[in-house]
Scaffold this active site. Structure first.
Site, PDB file in Angstrom:
ATOM      1  N   ASP A 121       0.860  -1.187   0.000  1.00 22.91           N
ATOM      2  CA  ASP A 121       0.000   0.000   0.000  1.00 22.91           C
ATOM      3  C   ASP A 121       0.895   1.235   0.000  1.00 22.91           C
ATOM      4  OD1 ASP A 121      -2.844  -0.799   0.217  1.00 22.91           O
ATOM      5  OD2 ASP A 121      -2.163  -1.823   2.017  1.00 22.91           O
ATOM      6  N   ARG A 135       3.603   2.868   3.620  1.00 25.07           N
ATOM      7  CA  ARG A 135       4.404   1.988   4.480  1.00 25.07           C
ATOM      8  C   ARG A 135       5.881   2.378   4.476  1.00 25.07           C
ATOM      9  NH1 ARG A 135      -0.332   0.833   6.375  1.00 25.07           N
ATOM     10  NH2 ARG A 135      -1.552  -0.707   5.227  1.00 25.07           N
ATOM     11  N   ARG A 163      -8.127  10.208   2.653  1.00 21.83           N
ATOM     12  CA  ARG A 163      -7.659   9.278   1.625  1.00 21.83           C
ATOM     13  C   ARG A 163      -8.367   9.427   0.279  1.00 21.83           C
ATOM     14  NH1 ARG A 163      -8.203   3.476   4.125  1.00 21.83           N
ATOM     15  NH2 ARG A 163      -7.178   2.900   2.146  1.00 21.83           N
ATOM     16  N   LYS A 187      -9.419   1.413  -5.963  1.00 22.25           N
ATOM     17  CA  LYS A 187     -10.191   0.849  -4.857  1.00 22.25           C
ATOM     18  C   LYS A 187     -11.075   1.927  -4.223  1.00 22.25           C
ATOM     19  CE  LYS A 187      -6.401   1.474  -1.531  1.00 22.25           C
ATOM     20  NZ  LYS A 187      -5.357   0.814  -0.718  1.00 22.25           N
ATOM     21  N   HIS A 188     -12.109   1.556  -3.470  1.00 19.77           N
ATOM     22  CA  HIS A 188     -12.594   0.238  -3.066  1.00 19.77           C
ATOM     23  C   HIS A 188     -13.957   0.056  -3.730  1.00 19.77           C
ATOM     24  CE1 HIS A 188      -9.996   1.749   0.204  1.00 19.77           C
ATOM     25  NE2 HIS A 188      -9.623   0.482   0.383  1.00 19.77           N
ATOM     26  N   HIS A 244     -12.640  -3.143   8.107  1.00 22.04           N
ATOM     27  CA  HIS A 244     -11.644  -4.002   8.747  1.00 22.04           C
ATOM     28  C   HIS A 244     -12.307  -4.866   9.829  1.00 22.04           C
ATOM     29  CE1 HIS A 244      -8.837  -1.154   6.893  1.00 22.04           C
ATOM     30  NE2 HIS A 244      -7.930  -2.111   7.040  1.00 22.04           N
ATOM     31  N   ASP A 303     -10.030  -7.314  -1.319  1.00 22.54           N
ATOM     32  CA  ASP A 303      -9.415  -6.856  -0.089  1.00 22.54           C
ATOM     33  C   ASP A 303      -9.138  -8.117   0.742  1.00 22.54           C
ATOM     34  OD1 ASP A 303      -8.415  -5.119   1.822  1.00 22.54           O
ATOM     35  OD2 ASP A 303     -10.141  -3.794   1.769  1.00 22.54           O
TER      36      ASP A 303
END
Length: 364
Positions: free
Chosen positions: A91, A99, A163, A193-194, A206, A278
């Protein structure tokens, strides 16, 4: 975890693993995670062996896998050390979802909302091209972005962290195209995405399937439609764990819903690229079905790459179990072998498009 330790030697030596054409095809569909943040991790070392034996075709890194720059380099070298070169994903959206940071020698990429508010599309493309070059130089060839969700500040997973690029579909698609084009210059394959739109959900997928049935509208589909029709259509679209009852009355999340993946994305929007799920180990899926059921339902829905973090409920034998699940589903008529082979062929096409470390960038 105890079962994982018990079966680790069987997995390490590859005993009893299937080696036929179907097993090879299933391997192409597996996008698997691992424990640890350096190349001494037993989980990473086993996964690398499974990649080299052709049991797993793609690996993805999460925050837990990111140590120092040397650690990340060592892991990538481990996964790339065999004759079989995997797809290697991370990501790298920017903002909170980046990251690899300045401490790793990477350019800071602002969150999507900030990019859209401070940079022109051309400037954004330049920024993303630089980020793509840094990823490719390290050894990655896939990036899970851009986000095409509509910006809703109250959304706990997307809006709260900036985001999304905005609320206007054309505006979102324009900046998403800059993202895809920028990374493509470095040979990095991107995943929009998403799907079909996470932005206005008020829960975080999540933890549970985010029900967007009451808030979703055609306006959330439009950024995807615009980007997929653009000259630089992304090679991948990622589905979210999103419940959309008007399209999928059985209540299944988009990840495992044929009306959404095949009906809405492939047939209505005409998308012919790769559909990546995902993480199937997220609570939205794992609370309602087993890992095996999720794998079969995702393929049956029309997905190609199956993301499985494989951390909680760690299973060293995941690759061969997946072959068994698929074989049983074919025998029961839940899946057809042609479905599996077609998905595998789409992934192989992507594998041929991404950049090799010492090669030239190709269109992605």
């Amino acid at each position: 975890m105890t079962l994982g330790l018990f079966t680790y030697p069987i997995a390490w030596f590859g005993w009893f693993r299937p080696r036929d054409e179907l097993a090879t095809a299933v391997a192409e569909l597996l996008l698997v995670g691992f424990y640890g943040a350096n190349n001494t991790s037993p989980s990473a070392r086993l996964l690398a062996r499974q990649v080299h034996r052709g049991q797993v075709g793609a690996v993805f890194f999460v925050a837990q896998n990111i140590g120092s720059a040397d650690d990340v380099t060592g892991l990538l070298r481990l996964f790339r050390s065999g004759n079989v070169q995997p797809l290697l994903a991370i990501d790298h959206e920017g903002g909170i979802v980046q990251r690899l940071k300045k401490s790793h020698g990477f350019t800071h990429v602002p969150a999507a909302r900030t990019v859209a508010n401070t940079l022109s599309p051309a400037e954004a493309r330049t920024l993303y091209a630089q980020a793509g070059s840094e990823l490719a130089k390290l050894g990655f060839n896939m990036n899970f972005g851009p986000v095409l969700d509509v910006d809703e500040p109250g959304n706990p997973a997307i809006g709260r962290h900036g985001r999304a690029y905005g609320t206007d579909p054309e505006h979102i698609a324009t900046y998403a195209q800059a993202f895809v084009e920028g990374f493509a210059t470095a040979g990095i394959a991107c995943a929009a995405k998403h799907f079909p739109g996470h932005g206005r959900a008020m829960t975080d997928s999540h933890n549970e399937a985010a029900d967007i049935s009451a808030t979703w509208s055609e306006a959330e589909l439009e950024p995807f439609a615009r980007l997929l029709a653009s000259p630089q259509s992304p090679p991948m679209v990622m589905t979210g764990h999103l419940r959309l009852d008007p399209i999928s009355p059985d209540g299944r999340p988009a990840t495992v819903s044929a009306p959404i993946v095949t009906g809405l994305l492939r047939q209505r929007l005409g998308y012919q690229g790769i559909v990546v799920t995902d993480d199937l180990d997220m609570g939205a899926i794992s609370q309602v079905m087993s890992r095996g059921e999720a794998v079969i339902e995702a393929i049956a829905a029309g997905s190609d790459l199956l993301m499985i973090k494989n951390l909680f409920g760690y299973d060293p034998l995941l690759p061969q179990r997946a072959v068994g699940w698929v074989r049983k589903a074919i025998a029961q008529g839940t899946l057809s072998q042609s479905q599996v082979m077609a998905a595998a062929e789409r992934v192989r096409t992507l594998r041929g498009q991404v950049q090799e470390p010492n090669g030239s960038a190709s269109r992605c």
